[in-house]
Design an enzyme around this catalytic site. Structure first.
Site, PDB file in Angstrom:
ATOM      1  CB  CYS A 115      -0.959  -0.007   1.185  1.00 48.10           C
ATOM      2  SG  CYS A 115      -2.125  -1.380   1.164  1.00 48.10           S
ATOM      3  CG  HIS A 256      -3.177   3.317   2.107  1.00 52.63           C
ATOM      4  ND1 HIS A 256      -3.614   2.886   0.875  1.00 52.63           N
ATOM      5  CD2 HIS A 256      -3.259   2.229   2.938  1.00 52.63           C
ATOM      6  CE1 HIS A 256      -3.929   1.612   0.946  1.00 52.63           C
ATOM      7  NE2 HIS A 256      -3.732   1.191   2.174  1.00 52.63           N
ATOM      8  CG  ASN A 286      -6.620  -0.948   0.916  1.00 46.27           C
ATOM      9  OD1 ASN A 286      -5.953  -0.444   0.018  1.00 46.27           O
ATOM     10  ND2 ASN A 286      -6.079  -1.489   1.991  1.00 46.27           N
TER      11      ASN A 286
END
Length: 335
Positions: A115, A256, A286
């Site tokens: 990520c 994020h 996500n």
């Protein structure tokens, strides 16, 4: 005068298919309220078309970016693709994207930092630009997380979606704008909490690994959550402190999009109210390396030249970091 690396265009792509919390209620033992309360997610996009992969989403994001900037694919010097879901182990997805868009003069490679991949790739691209060797470097953050998610595992299937975002990075002699500073961190001891059990050289694919579902993303949620809250918040606060900045100096936090509680913790540590935080987790989930560029894609028209942005991310492995950027153009003028 030193060269400053600047983001000069943004592109994005998300698939049309929506996977809502109501859909997931029919697949696993969960419910809309539980998902929203713990993650902030209402739906996520899924790439369902047969034969379509991460590179297809990345190519669409780059094509939009080039159109906005009125550039030919032949103008691209280098393309970096941040992803944990490459089309295949090799060749690099970056190379496949270049082929699909006709970037015949570009070289490229993949950046695997989960990520945090987009953040790491942007920092790498900035150094290429600052060296004077390259003029047009594209960073793509793209992941088809639906390809590595077990939709019978309610702990992970609620979290992830598919998407791609891309930015163009160019040189400038204007020292007031551009990518100003980055703090990047890794800790390989975190691998036990967030990883894929099989498919690498440690445990190659076999009938047994497939039957044991070891080619899906594995996450031990509680340790990851604790590390992420501390990691993203600490590194963002440290970045501000070492540059003599406070929350009052920052127009936008671009975090994020893993979990709304992690985002809030990072903003609070930086002294930022919610209205200065880019949040789109509710509609995309996500998307791993794509979350930060998809935020820029959604907010581009609200950005003004001179705005101070902080990118912050935390990923499996562990990887984490924060980057301070002063925006280089008035987003209202974008394509």
């Amino acid at each position: 005068m030193p060269t400053r690396a600047c983001i000069t265009a943004v592109g994005g792509y998300v698939p049309e298919t929506r996977l809502t919390n109501a859909d997931l209620e029919k697949m696993v033992d969960t419910n809309d309220e539980w998902i929203k309360t713990r993650t902030g997610i209402s739906e996520r996009r899924i790439l369902r078309e047969p034969g379509k992969a991460t590179s297809d989403m990345g190519a669409k994001a780059v094509e939009e970016l080039l159109k906005k900037r009125n550039l030919s694919p032949l103008d691209i010097d280098c393309l970096i693709c941040a992803t944990v879901t490459p089309d295949m182990v090799f060749p690099a997805t970056a190379n496949i994207i270049c082929d699909k868009i006709g970037a015949k003069n570009a070289w490229g490679f993949d950046q695997a930092a989960a990520c945090s991949g987009f953040l790491f790739a942007v920092t790498t691209a900035a150094m290429f630009i600052e060296s004077g060797r390259y003029k047009n470097v594209i960073v793509v953050g793209a992941d088809k997380m639906s390809a590595i998610v077990d939709y019978s595992d309610r702990a992970t299937c609620i979290l992830f979606g598919d998407g791609a975002g891309a930015v163009l990075i160019e040189p400038s002699t204007d020292n007031s704008i551009g990518i100003k500073d980055s703090l990047l961190r890794t800790d390989g001891s975190g691998k036990e909490y967030l990883h894929m059990k099989a498919g690498g050289s440690l445990k190659p694919a076999s009938i047994d690994t497939v039957l044991a579902k070891e080619h899906y993303a594995f996450q031990d949620g509680q340790p990851v959550f604790k590390f992420a809250v501390k990691g993203m918040a600490d590194v963002s606060a440290e970045l501000l402190e070492r540059n003599g900045l406070t929350g009052d100096d920052i127009q936008w936090l671009v975090p994020h999009q893993a979990n709304l509680r992690i985002i809030d913790a990072t903003a609070n540590r930086m002294g930022l109210p919610r209205e200065k935080v880019m949040i789109n987790i509710q509609k995309y989930g996500n998307t791993t390396a794509a979350t930060i560029p998809l935020c820029l894609w959604d907010w581009e028209h609200q950005l003004k030249k001179g705005d101070n942005l902080v990118f912050a991310a935390f990923g499996g492995g562990f990887t984490w970091g924060a980057t301070w950027i002063t925006w280089a153009y008035d987003g209202k003028q974008a394509g």
